[in-house]
Design a protein around this motif. Structure first.
Motif, PDB file in Angstrom:
ATOM      1  N   ILE A 129       0.830  -1.212   0.000  1.00  0.00           N
ATOM      2  CA  ILE A 129       0.000   0.000   0.000  1.00  0.00           C
ATOM      3  C   ILE A 129       0.858   1.252   0.000  1.00  0.00           C
ATOM      4  O   ILE A 129       0.659   2.168  -0.793  1.00  0.00           O
ATOM      5  CB  ILE A 129      -0.941   0.004   1.228  1.00  0.00           C
ATOM      6  CG1 ILE A 129      -2.023  -1.045   1.075  1.00  0.00           C
ATOM      7  CG2 ILE A 129      -1.583   1.378   1.404  1.00  0.00           C
ATOM      8  CD1 ILE A 129      -2.974  -1.130   2.241  1.00  0.00           C
ATOM      9  N   ASP A 130       1.827   1.297   0.901  1.00  0.00           N
ATOM     10  CA  ASP A 130       2.665   2.490   1.042  1.00  0.00           C
ATOM     11  C   ASP A 130       4.080   2.049   1.414  1.00  0.00           C
ATOM     12  O   ASP A 130       4.289   1.526   2.510  1.00  0.00           O
ATOM     13  CB  ASP A 130       2.092   3.420   2.110  1.00  0.00           C
ATOM     14  CG  ASP A 130       2.886   4.713   2.267  1.00  0.00           C
ATOM     15  OD1 ASP A 130       3.832   4.924   1.487  1.00  0.00           O
ATOM     16  OD2 ASP A 130       2.559   5.499   3.177  1.00  0.00           O
ATOM     17  N   PRO A 131       5.065   2.235   0.534  1.00  0.00           N
ATOM     18  CA  PRO A 131       6.444   1.793   0.843  1.00  0.00           C
ATOM     19  C   PRO A 131       7.071   2.555   2.007  1.00  0.00           C
ATOM     20  O   PRO A 131       8.040   2.072   2.599  1.00  0.00           O
ATOM     21  CB  PRO A 131       7.194   2.054  -0.463  1.00  0.00           C
ATOM     22  CG  PRO A 131       6.379   3.093  -1.176  1.00  0.00           C
ATOM     23  CD  PRO A 131       4.965   2.835  -0.801  1.00  0.00           C
ATOM     24  N   ASP A 132       6.529   3.724   2.338  1.00  0.00           N
ATOM     25  CA  ASP A 132       7.088   4.518   3.444  1.00  0.00           C
ATOM     26  C   ASP A 132       6.364   4.283   4.765  1.00  0.00           C
ATOM     27  O   ASP A 132       6.688   4.921   5.774  1.00  0.00           O
ATOM     28  CB  ASP A 132       7.017   6.013   3.098  1.00  0.00           C
ATOM     29  CG  ASP A 132       7.845   6.358   1.871  1.00  0.00           C
ATOM     30  OD1 ASP A 132       8.911   5.739   1.708  1.00  0.00           O
ATOM     31  OD2 ASP A 132       7.417   7.244   1.102  1.00  0.00           O
ATOM     32  N   ALA A 133       5.381   3.391   4.764  1.00  0.00           N
ATOM     33  CA  ALA A 133       4.601   3.155   5.976  1.00  0.00           C
ATOM     34  C   ALA A 133       5.464   2.514   7.058  1.00  0.00           C
ATOM     35  O   ALA A 133       6.382   1.738   6.764  1.00  0.00           O
ATOM     36  CB  ALA A 133       3.396   2.266   5.665  1.00  0.00           C
ATOM     37  N   PHE A 156       4.510  -3.015   9.080  1.00  0.00           N
ATOM     38  CA  PHE A 156       5.198  -2.365   7.973  1.00  0.00           C
ATOM     39  C   PHE A 156       6.578  -1.946   8.460  1.00  0.00           C
ATOM     40  O   PHE A 156       6.726  -0.993   9.232  1.00  0.00           O
ATOM     41  CB  PHE A 156       4.410  -1.144   7.493  1.00  0.00           C
ATOM     42  CG  PHE A 156       3.109  -1.502   6.825  1.00  0.00           C
ATOM     43  CD1 PHE A 156       3.077  -1.785   5.471  1.00  0.00           C
ATOM     44  CD2 PHE A 156       1.926  -1.559   7.554  1.00  0.00           C
ATOM     45  CE1 PHE A 156       1.877  -2.113   4.842  1.00  0.00           C
ATOM     46  CE2 PHE A 156       0.731  -1.882   6.930  1.00  0.00           C
ATOM     47  CZ  PHE A 156       0.701  -2.168   5.583  1.00  0.00           C
ATOM     48  N   ALA A 157       7.598  -2.696   8.044  1.00  0.00           N
ATOM     49  CA  ALA A 157       8.975  -2.436   8.451  1.00  0.00           C
ATOM     50  C   ALA A 157       9.857  -2.528   7.215  1.00  0.00           C
ATOM     51  O   ALA A 157      10.033  -3.620   6.662  1.00  0.00           O
ATOM     52  CB  ALA A 157       9.434  -3.445   9.510  1.00  0.00           C
ATOM     53  N   PRO A 158      10.365  -1.421   6.700  1.00  0.00           N
ATOM     54  CA  PRO A 158      11.197  -1.431   5.484  1.00  0.00           C
ATOM     55  C   PRO A 158      12.358  -2.412   5.598  1.00  0.00           C
ATOM     56  O   PRO A 158      13.102  -2.403   6.586  1.00  0.00           O
ATOM     57  CB  PRO A 158      11.695   0.008   5.391  1.00  0.00           C
ATOM     58  CG  PRO A 158      10.672   0.821   6.146  1.00  0.00           C
ATOM     59  CD  PRO A 158      10.202  -0.072   7.258  1.00  0.00           C
ATOM     60  N   GLY A 159      12.495  -3.283   4.609  1.00  0.00           N
ATOM     61  CA  GLY A 159      13.586  -4.254   4.585  1.00  0.00           C
ATOM     62  C   GLY A 159      13.278  -5.552   5.280  1.00  0.00           C
ATOM     63  O   GLY A 159      14.109  -6.470   5.265  1.00  0.00           O
ATOM     64  N   TYR A 160      12.096  -5.641   5.909  1.00  0.00           N
ATOM     65  CA  TYR A 160      11.753  -6.853   6.653  1.00  0.00           C
ATOM     66  C   TYR A 160      10.336  -7.295   6.307  1.00  0.00           C
ATOM     67  O   TYR A 160       9.487  -6.501   5.896  1.00  0.00           O
ATOM     68  CB  TYR A 160      11.835  -6.620   8.166  1.00  0.00           C
ATOM     69  CG  TYR A 160      13.229  -6.356   8.673  1.00  0.00           C
ATOM     70  CD1 TYR A 160      14.071  -7.394   9.046  1.00  0.00           C
ATOM     71  CD2 TYR A 160      13.698  -5.051   8.779  1.00  0.00           C
ATOM     72  CE1 TYR A 160      15.353  -7.151   9.516  1.00  0.00           C
ATOM     73  CE2 TYR A 160      14.976  -4.789   9.240  1.00  0.00           C
ATOM     74  CZ  TYR A 160      15.802  -5.848   9.617  1.00  0.00           C
ATOM     75  OH  TYR A 160      17.076  -5.607  10.063  1.00  0.00           O
ATOM     76  N   PHE A 161      10.095  -8.591   6.497  1.00  0.00           N
ATOM     77  CA  PHE A 161       8.753  -9.144   6.417  1.00  0.00           C
ATOM     78  C   PHE A 161       8.400  -9.594   7.831  1.00  0.00           C
ATOM     79  O   PHE A 161       9.006 -10.514   8.380  1.00  0.00           O
ATOM     80  CB  PHE A 161       8.700 -10.323   5.444  1.00  0.00           C
ATOM     81  CG  PHE A 161       7.346 -10.943   5.334  1.00  0.00           C
ATOM     82  CD1 PHE A 161       6.328 -10.296   4.659  1.00  0.00           C
ATOM     83  CD2 PHE A 161       7.081 -12.174   5.909  1.00  0.00           C
ATOM     84  CE1 PHE A 161       5.056 -10.869   4.558  1.00  0.00           C
ATOM     85  CE2 PHE A 161       5.828 -12.755   5.809  1.00  0.00           C
ATOM     86  CZ  PHE A 161       4.816 -12.094   5.136  1.00  0.00           C
TER      87      PHE A 161
END
Length: 637
Positions: A129-133, A156-161
């Motif tokens: 939905i939002d890459p910056d979330a 929502f954690a950039p670089g992680y699932f």
């Protein structure tokens, strides 16, 4: 506005708003308790306005059932089916709601099936939905599946699932809890050789408003679930004015009166000087219980002419108890010796502003024509006026405006502060040497010229640069200091009132009173007299609270650090009311965290755990834990 999940919320609202209820607010109470404040995202939002970093929750939107018109007109017109008692005391229901561990609005939530929740989370459009979330979405489930899933988390954690799940594990006898079982559950998704770091937190509920939290960490393969030797101990207490101790109720009532007097003074001074009628109506005194004029005159004459005693409170010796509870009782009934202290007890009983003004006139006439035996020893304005009138250096003053209220406010604040001084001194919370010495504060004298002439220990207890020094509640300032005065004024004023300084003084009195209440709670419920000095020091470091009024809604919460040695004897053998055991393992690619939460009471509202309530009937509630498991797995993309 800082946007972390705002775009995600807006997108989900457009897609699912007609089918589900979405909230963008603080996490539910039970969610915060199970996963802990670090994971739930609960933060102090006082400076963020309407910006939240806490998780969203996806709930089902319940549709109202269709209703058909009721055409049944039978019945007696003289019969009323409503419960009269419920109407007469609606407050009873609100009081009962407060006892629940959840918020009332959380009883309206209803979860969806876990399959529907997973279908939403697993969609690629949802995850992108939002890459910056940044933050978590929580979806409430109905617990109808085999694992009794209550909440699903997508972070929502950039670089992680990152995903999490909370399941209800049922009820467990307190004696059946063992670390081997927990370790086995944690290692389900891990290599058997993985290192485990454990964080354990036990909370002992002493009273409904007092709890002791013991926490520690361990890397042992089989960590201990009880540690009263080397753990970090935090005492949590809540003082509610509605449950004020009977011993201190009179002191709190005096503080309430002083607050009302100050508010009335400010209300009068804020009126337009041309509004004569409004200003006359604003001149009120509404705190007195009433006193007969003859009794008032006799009491004033007696206080001025009788010989003062030699001491305000009996000297504590080996035969007299010096514990804080006994001292408070003695100070409460002590014989007053200072003239202005006696006058406070007399004048505050006046039923109106007119009577109060007349009482001051009686006092000044008595000082002018009688032989004053009980010479004022205080340094307040009223003491100065009485002394000057008695020595024929000043004519009998004619008080106007708020001057009677200002004089009464000043002597009342000083008298109440003396009460607190005696309590802390006689109970040996502060040493006599600290009371007599003012050298440690002399260096700060010039910096605090604008402050009211109160005991410097309370004022400096709030200064960060004085933390290293030992805080004392009591301290005598230099003689002849001026109260409530920023600058010299030509002539002799009947009273001297400053809005900021009186606010500071009353805030300090409230701080000291709350400290006294907390110390009494510790004494009565834990009997930890050896921690009074340390606890008092921490209490006096708390920021001052400025209140426009003091009512039954006043609440003061504290968290005080203690030594494990102090509470070991009291907690030994007790079952913790709450246990939170978190196990964490990680490597270069993956992190697994398991949080096991146990509570002697059910923290979830019935509508959420209705499918899990059948087990309660099989065991005694007095010896069981309600058990939840929060598992979170985080992998690199």
């Amino acid at each position: 506005m800082i946007a972390h999940l705002a775009n995600v919320y807006a997108s989900l609202l457009r897609k699912y708003g007609e089918t589900y209820t979405l909230t963008y607010t603080e996490p539910a109470t039970y969610l915060s308790k199970i996963v802990g404040p670090d994971e739930s995202g609960a933060k102090d939002r006082t400076k963020l306005g309407n910006t939240y970093e806490s998780p969203n929750k996806l709930l089902t939107k319940t549709k109202p059932k269709p209703t058909t018109p009721d055409m049944d007109l039978t019945g007696s017109p003289l019969k009323d089916d409503c419960v009269v008692e419920a109407i007469e005391d609606l407050s009873l229901n609100f009081k009962l709601d407060v006892l629940n561990p959840w918020n009332l609005q959380e009883e309206c939530h209803k979860g969806i099936t876990v399959d529907k929740a997973r279908a939403i989370i697993c969609k690629e459009e949802f995850q992108n939905i939002d890459p910056d979330a940044k933050g978590s979405i929580w979806i409430l489930c109905n617990g109808s599946d085999v694992d009794k899933t209550l909440l699903l988390q997508y972070e929502f954690a950039p670089g992680y699932f990152s995903r999490g799940i909370i399941t209800y594990q049922g009820i467990l006898p307190t004696s059946d809890l063992n670390v081997q079982t927990l370790m086995h559950q944690h290692m389900t998704f891990l290599n058997k050789t993985a290192q485990v770091e454990s964080f354990i937190e036990n909370t002992y509920q002493i009273k409904s408003h007092i709890s002791v939290r013991c926490s520690w960490s361990s890397t042992a393969a089989s960590p201990s679930l009880i540690d009263l030797t080397s753990c970090d101990v935090t005492l949590r207490q809540t003082f509610r004015l509605s449950a004020c101790n009977e011993l201190t109720e009179d002191f709190m009532n005096q503080l309430r009166i002083l607050t009302v007097i100050r508010n009335d003074i400010i209300a009068y001074k804020n009126l337009d000087s041309d509004d004569t009628e409004g200003r006359n109506e604003a001149l009120v005194y509404r705190c007195g219980c009433g006193i007969d004029i003859d009794e008032l005159r006799e009491s004033i004459n007696k206080s001025v002419t009788e010989i003062a005693g030699f001491g305000e409170i009996d000297i504590v010796d080996d035969g007299i108890k010096s514990d804080i509870e006994s001292v408070v009782q003695r100070v409460k009934v002590r014989r007053l010796t200072d003239l202005t202290d006696k006058l406070w007890e007399i004048l505050k009983r006046c039923s109106s502003y007119k009577d109060l003004k007349m009482a001051f006139t009686m006092l000044f006439k008595c000082a002018a024509h009688c032989n004053i035996v009980n010479t004022p020893t205080s340094k307040n304005r009223l003491a100065e006026i009485i002394t000057e009138v008695a020595n024929r250096r000043l004519a009998i003053p004619c008080l106007t405006g708020t001057e009677p209220l200002e004089l009464l406010l000043e002597i009342g604040m000083e008298k109440l502060y003396k009460d607190y001084e005696l309590i802390f001194d006689e109970s040996k919370i502060c040493s006599a040497n600290d009371l007599k010495s003012n050298s440690i504060f002399d260096a700060r004298q010039d910096d605090n010229e604008a402050m009211p002439n109160v005991r410097k220990s309370l004022r400096n207890a709030m200064r960060p640069d004085m933390v290293a020094m030992r805080k004392t509640l009591l301290h005598n300032t230099a003689k002849g200091g001026k109260k409530f005065q920023h600058e010299d004024v030509e002539g002799f004023k009947n009273s001297n009132f400053d809005e900021v300084e009186t606010a500071n003084f009353l805030a300090k009195l409230l701080q000291v009173h709350c400290a006294l209440e907390h110390l009494l709670m510790i004494h009565i419920n834990l009997n930890l007299c050896n921690v009074y000095n340390e606890v008092c020091e921490q209490l006096l470091r708390k920021p001052l609270r400025y209140l426009d009024n003091i009512d039954e809604s006043l609440v003061d919460d504290i968290e005080i650090s203690l030594s494990a040695h102090d509470v070991r004897e009291h907690l030994d053998g007790m079952d913790p009311h709450i246990r939170r055991i978190t196990m964490r393992s990680k490597n270069k690619f993956r992190e697994v965290k398991s949080t096991f939460y146990y509570n002697l009471i059910n923290i979830c509202p019935p509508n959420i755990t209705e499918c899990c309530q059948s087990e309660e009937k099989e065991m005694s509630k007095e010896s069981i834990y309600y058990n939840w498991l929060y598992r979170k797995i985080k992998t690199t993309n």
